[in-house]
Design an enzyme around this catalytic site. Structure first.
Site, mmCIF file in Angstrom:
data_model
loop_
_atom_site.group_PDB
_atom_site.id
_atom_site.type_symbol
_atom_site.label_atom_id
_atom_site.label_comp_id
_atom_site.label_asym_id
_atom_site.label_seq_id
_atom_site.Cartn_x
_atom_site.Cartn_y
_atom_site.Cartn_z
ATOM 1 N N GLN A 40 0.659 6.092 11.404
ATOM 2 C CA GLN A 40 0.797 6.569 10.017
ATOM 3 C C GLN A 40 2.256 6.963 9.736
ATOM 4 O O GLN A 40 2.866 7.681 10.513
ATOM 5 C CB GLN A 40 -0.106 7.771 9.755
ATOM 6 C CG GLN A 40 -1.555 7.600 10.189
ATOM 7 C CD GLN A 40 -2.120 6.232 9.905
ATOM 8 O OE1 GLN A 40 -1.871 5.662 8.848
ATOM 9 N NE2 GLN A 40 -2.866 5.691 10.844
ATOM 10 N N GLY A 41 2.762 6.499 8.625
ATOM 11 C CA GLY A 41 4.144 6.793 8.252
ATOM 12 C C GLY A 41 5.110 5.676 8.637
ATOM 13 O O GLY A 41 6.250 5.651 8.194
ATOM 14 N N ASP A 42 4.639 4.767 9.478
ATOM 15 C CA ASP A 42 5.474 3.603 9.830
ATOM 16 C C ASP A 42 5.256 2.456 8.852
ATOM 17 O O ASP A 42 6.032 1.491 8.836
ATOM 18 C CB ASP A 42 5.137 3.102 11.240
ATOM 19 C CG ASP A 42 5.549 4.085 12.323
ATOM 20 O OD1 ASP A 42 6.639 4.671 12.204
ATOM 21 O OD2 ASP A 42 4.779 4.261 13.286
ATOM 22 N N SER A 43 4.212 2.545 8.070
ATOM 23 C CA SER A 43 3.875 1.477 7.128
ATOM 24 C C SER A 43 5.072 1.057 6.301
ATOM 25 O O SER A 43 5.889 1.880 5.896
ATOM 26 C CB SER A 43 2.791 1.940 6.160
ATOM 27 O OG SER A 43 1.533 1.765 6.734
ATOM 28 N N ASP B 232 0.074 -7.521 1.717
ATOM 29 C CA ASP B 232 0.584 -6.141 1.747
ATOM 30 C C ASP B 232 2.121 -6.120 1.797
ATOM 31 O O ASP B 232 2.709 -5.784 2.813
ATOM 32 C CB ASP B 232 -0.034 -5.397 2.943
ATOM 33 C CG ASP B 232 0.125 -3.889 2.834
ATOM 34 O OD1 ASP B 232 0.600 -3.412 1.789
ATOM 35 O OD2 ASP B 232 -0.221 -3.194 3.813
ATOM 36 N N HIS C 17 0.815 -1.222 0.000
ATOM 37 C CA HIS C 17 0.000 0.000 0.000
ATOM 38 C C HIS C 17 0.850 1.274 0.000
ATOM 39 O O HIS C 17 0.310 2.373 -0.116
ATOM 40 C CB HIS C 17 -1.026 -0.007 1.143
ATOM 41 C CG HIS C 17 -0.499 0.372 2.487
ATOM 42 N ND1 HIS C 17 -0.113 -0.549 3.435
ATOM 43 C CD2 HIS C 17 -0.302 1.574 3.058
ATOM 44 C CE1 HIS C 17 0.287 0.088 4.525
ATOM 45 N NE2 HIS C 17 0.183 1.380 4.329
HETATM 46 N N1 ARG Z 1 -1.271 2.380 7.250
HETATM 47 C C1 ARG Z 1 -0.316 3.048 8.083
HETATM 48 C C2 ARG Z 1 0.780 3.675 7.238
HETATM 49 O O1 ARG Z 1 0.609 3.754 6.056
HETATM 50 C C3 ARG Z 1 0.200 2.173 9.189
HETATM 51 C C4 ARG Z 1 -0.794 2.081 10.226
HETATM 52 C C5 ARG Z 1 -0.393 1.191 11.324
HETATM 53 N N2 ARG Z 1 -1.420 1.318 12.278
HETATM 54 C C6 ARG Z 1 -1.431 0.709 13.447
HETATM 55 N N3 ARG Z 1 -2.395 0.971 14.270
HETATM 56 N N4 ARG Z 1 -0.477 -0.132 13.769
HETATM 57 O O2 ARG Z 1 1.746 4.204 7.733
#
Ligand code: ARG
Length: 265
Positions: A211-214, A124, A79
């Site tokens: 967000q941003g850790d993905s 993913d 993603h």
């Molecule tokens: N989708 C998020 C990203 O793009 C990562 C989210 C992780 N969320 C969590 N609750 N662990 O950075």
């Protein structure tokens, strides 16, 4: 040559829409937990990583994390990328915890391979080929499920709370315990794809990726005391909420596909 649009989104939207309505509520319940923690946190609820502690960690310019799978291949989340094909649009920052450091190694991408059949549910993972190898240690990935238990380490430059929009310039780390699929199902129902995903977090929340850790790795020590990657930061309902563990791509499920894709990249 296929050309792709690498993820432009600072905050990938994959399956987060359903969480929006619950945000106000959960933020309130998150408050006491967050207040009890010393700043800074990563990731939510963590501490700064030391230089060279996780030498395989990389930052991607679209606002994601990743890990060096080979010296010229980064493993990240599907993603985080727009598709498969040639692209020089992604800049990979390696070798530093501080993104603003003058000693940062910056390398451009040449190609992206996104998980075949990726449709936003499970699968993913993606690989990014670098313009040249970097001389840093790689992170071995799990090829079976034996390390899918215990306590995991996560790290990233993402936001330190779910309501914030900017990430950290310093690499932050935290540890989160494994959550069995059976329990995680209670929280996420059919949104969880058990064979493709691993859950991790505390029942009371407070510590999580955000967000941003993905795309960044979730890892632990193997029996030989070496780091091994078991997960890829994928999604969750908000961040660090009670009863909402973080969801990670289950790496061992895709280890064969990843190895073949890397060899062909
Ligand atoms: N989708 C998020 C990203 O793009 C990562 C989210 C992780 N969320 C969590 N609750 N662990 O950075």
């Amino acid at each position: 040559m296929t050309s792709i649009t690498p993820g432009r989104r600072r905050r990938p939207l994959v399956r987060r829409a359903a969480a929006v309505g619950a945000v106000a509520l959960a933020v309130a319940s998150l408050e006491p937990v967050a207040a009890a923690q010393a700043a800074p946190s990563p990731v939510v609820g963590g501490t700064p990583a030391a230089q060279n502690e996780f030498p395989f960690m990389v930052h991607l310019s679209m606002g994601c994390g990743g890990a060096l799978y080979k010296k010229d291949v980064v493993l990240t989340a599907a993603h985080c990328v727009g598709g498969s094909g040639s692209t020089t649009r992604i800049t990979v920052t390696a070798g530093v915890t501080d993104l603003n450091s003058t000693s940062a190694i910056k390398v451009k991408s040449t190609k992206v391979k996104r998980a075949p059949g990726y449709d936003g549910k499970g699968k993913d993972w993606a690989l990014i080929k670098l313009a040249h190898p970097v001389n840093l240690p790689t992170l071995k990935i799990a090829t079976n499920s034996r390390y899918n238990r215990g306590v995991f380490t996560v790290a990233g430059w993402g936001t330190t709370k779910e309501t914030s929009h900017t990430g950290s310039t310093k690499l932050l780390k935290a540890t989160v315990p494994y959550v069995p699929d059976s329990m995680c199902r209670w929280n996420y129902g059919n949104r969880l794809t058990p064979k493709d995903e691993l859950c991790a977090g505390y029942p009371q929340g407070g510590v999580d990726t955000c967000q941003g850790d993905s795309g960044g790795p979730m890892f632990r020590k193997d029996d030989a005391d070496h780091w091994i990657q078991v997960g890829i930061v994928s999604w969750g309902d908000g961040c660090a909420r009670p009863g909402a563990p973080g969801i990670y791509t289950q790496v061992d499920t895709f280890a064969g596909d990843i190895a073949r894709a890397a060899a062909a990249l």
